[in-house]
Write a protein that holds these residues in place. Structure first.
Motif, mmCIF file in Angstrom:
data_model
loop_
_atom_site.group_PDB
_atom_site.id
_atom_site.type_symbol
_atom_site.label_atom_id
_atom_site.label_comp_id
_atom_site.label_asym_id
_atom_site.label_seq_id
_atom_site.Cartn_x
_atom_site.Cartn_y
_atom_site.Cartn_z
ATOM 1 N N SER A 193 0.816 -1.226 0.000
ATOM 2 C CA SER A 193 0.000 0.000 0.000
ATOM 3 C C SER A 193 0.843 1.268 0.000
ATOM 4 N N THR A 194 2.119 1.152 0.368
ATOM 5 C CA THR A 194 2.986 2.327 0.415
ATOM 6 C C THR A 194 3.773 2.525 -0.884
ATOM 7 N N LEU A 195 3.591 1.632 -1.855
ATOM 8 C CA LEU A 195 4.353 1.686 -3.099
ATOM 9 C C LEU A 195 3.571 2.401 -4.193
ATOM 10 N N SER A 196 4.296 3.029 -5.103
ATOM 11 C CA SER A 196 3.663 3.577 -6.306
ATOM 12 C C SER A 196 3.309 2.437 -7.243
ATOM 13 N N GLY A 197 2.529 2.739 -8.262
ATOM 14 C CA GLY A 197 2.169 1.704 -9.237
ATOM 15 C C GLY A 197 3.388 1.113 -9.926
ATOM 16 N N GLY A 198 4.329 1.987 -10.292
ATOM 17 C CA GLY A 198 5.544 1.502 -10.942
ATOM 18 C C GLY A 198 6.361 0.612 -10.036
ATOM 19 N N GLU A 199 6.417 0.963 -8.735
ATOM 20 C CA GLU A 199 7.148 0.140 -7.773
ATOM 21 C C GLU A 199 6.456 -1.210 -7.590
ATOM 22 N N ASP A 234 0.453 5.363 -14.526
ATOM 23 C CA ASP A 234 0.529 6.723 -15.048
ATOM 24 C C ASP A 234 1.690 6.807 -16.030
ATOM 25 N N PRO A 235 1.587 7.680 -17.023
ATOM 26 C CA PRO A 235 2.666 7.786 -18.019
ATOM 27 C C PRO A 235 4.044 8.002 -17.414
ATOM 28 N N GLU A 236 4.118 8.743 -16.303
ATOM 29 C CA GLU A 236 5.406 9.039 -15.701
ATOM 30 C C GLU A 236 6.057 7.808 -15.076
ATOM 31 N N LEU A 237 5.255 6.753 -14.787
ATOM 32 C CA LEU A 237 5.788 5.555 -14.139
ATOM 33 C C LEU A 237 6.079 4.429 -15.122
ATOM 34 N N THR A 238 5.605 4.576 -16.344
ATOM 35 C CA THR A 238 5.769 3.519 -17.337
ATOM 36 C C THR A 238 7.234 3.245 -17.640
ATOM 37 N N GLY A 239 8.027 4.303 -17.741
ATOM 38 C CA GLY A 239 9.427 4.166 -18.142
ATOM 39 C C GLY A 239 10.238 3.296 -17.208
ATOM 40 N N GLU A 240 9.974 3.389 -15.883
ATOM 41 C CA GLU A 240 10.780 2.620 -14.935
ATOM 42 C C GLU A 240 10.525 1.118 -15.075
ATOM 43 N N VAL A 241 9.297 0.737 -15.429
ATOM 44 C CA VAL A 241 8.983 -0.685 -15.635
ATOM 45 C C VAL A 241 9.584 -1.171 -16.950
ATOM 46 N N LEU A 242 9.457 -0.370 -18.001
ATOM 47 C CA LEU A 242 10.023 -0.761 -19.298
ATOM 48 C C LEU A 242 11.542 -0.876 -19.220
ATOM 49 N N ALA A 243 12.178 -0.040 -18.390
ATOM 50 C CA ALA A 243 13.632 -0.111 -18.246
ATOM 51 C C ALA A 243 14.059 -1.458 -17.662
ATOM 52 N N VAL A 244 13.305 -1.958 -16.678
ATOM 53 C CA VAL A 244 13.603 -3.278 -16.097
ATOM 54 C C VAL A 244 13.419 -4.364 -17.148
ATOM 55 N N MET A 245 12.351 -4.252 -17.947
ATOM 56 C CA MET A 245 12.102 -5.258 -18.984
ATOM 57 C C MET A 245 13.191 -5.235 -20.054
ATOM 58 N N LYS A 246 13.673 -4.045 -20.391
ATOM 59 C CA LYS A 246 14.773 -3.939 -21.363
ATOM 60 C C LYS A 246 16.036 -4.589 -20.821
ATOM 61 N N ASP A 247 16.297 -4.399 -19.527
ATOM 62 C CA ASP A 247 17.455 -5.040 -18.909
ATOM 63 C C ASP A 247 17.342 -6.558 -18.990
ATOM 64 N N LEU A 248 16.157 -7.079 -18.732
ATOM 65 C CA LEU A 248 15.944 -8.531 -18.824
ATOM 66 C C LEU A 248 16.166 -9.023 -20.253
#
Length: 266
Positions: A142-148, A175-189
């Protein structure tokens, strides 16, 4: 090496033929992006691959083992042995709200694999560090953002040491501002050669990271190939229409994000 092979897969919900003779294969190290309009059968296909939905007919082989063959499923024990090799990241995270981040990661290895506590602790810490969330290891969801939350969900899927990861619109609830952090992890994988099948509306990810793109429409695969073929020279009129529409929306979204960033600093 072929990780997944799907042949003439069919699935209906009543009179709605959701999957119509779906055929494709995924090799080790592939990143396959599945694109298409909502309702085209993309999510149902992923759910069939990991046995969250039962197909009506056709074949699914995982590393040569039949999840379904000729429309017939093997025993539950054989199914479990197959799907344990796959991990899935859902659109809405599906974290257990009453468990800490660490507990979310360690629950499945503890229950399914009876893994030792010290080993689980080391791996959960390593994977959270990998997705940039080691400092949130004892936090409640509950304390995390959607991206987290989505990055925790990816780390949780990795805890089972899957041979392939399935992603069902992993950024669409963000939210659009949080999308990049998830995609960055997927790119690393992807750079680490993790085999992935990704249902996505993020065309930049499909263009830049995937080596295979599948376009689905009305339960069928209309077109498939490398991203340069699908995005630069699609053969099907429906593919061209879809890409034109979604790329136009992406352009508008970029303008909105720019306005949002400017407002924050006014």
């Amino acid at each position: 090496m072929e990780i997944i092979k799907v042949n003439k897969l069919n699935k209906s919900f009543g009179d709605n033929h959701v999957l119509n003779n779906i055929t494709f294969s995924v090799n080790k190290g592939d990143v396959m992006a599945i694109i298409g309009s909502s309702g085209s059968g993309k999510s149902t296909l992923l759910r069939c691959l990991i046995d969250l939905e039962k197909a009506d007919s056709g074949d699914i082989f995982m590393e040569g083992m039949p999840l379904i063959q000729g429309g017939v499923y093997p025993s539950n024990q054989e199914i479990r042995a197959i799907i344990i090799k796959m991990g899935m990241v859902f659109q809405h995270f599906n974290l257990f709200p009453h468990l800490t981040v660490r507990q979310n990661l360690e629950l499945a290895p503890k229950v399914v694999k009876k893994e030792e506590l010290i080993q689980m602790n080391q791996r959960s810490e390593a994977y959270l560090n990998k997705v940039g969330l080691f400092d949130r290891i004892d936090a409640m969801p509950s304390t995390l953002s959607g991206g987290e939350k989505q990055r925790v969900a990816i780390a949780r899927a990795l805890m089972m040491n899957p041979d392939i990861l399935l992603f069902d619109e992993p950024t669409s609830a963000l939210d659009p501002e949080l999308t990049g952090e998830v995609l960055a992890v997927m790119k690393d994988l992807a750079n680490e050669r993790m085999t992935m099948v990704v249902v996505t509306h993020e065309m930049s990810f499909a263009r830049e990271v995937a080596n295979k793109v599948v376009f689905m429409d009305s339960g069928k695969i209309l077109e498939a190939g490398p991203p340069e073929k699908i995005f630069i020279n699609p053969k099907e009129p429906r593919t061209r229409e879809f890409l034109s529409s979604i790329l136009r929306n992406e352009s508008q979204s970029e303008k909105e994000k720019k306005r949002y960033r400017l407002k924050r600093y006014e």
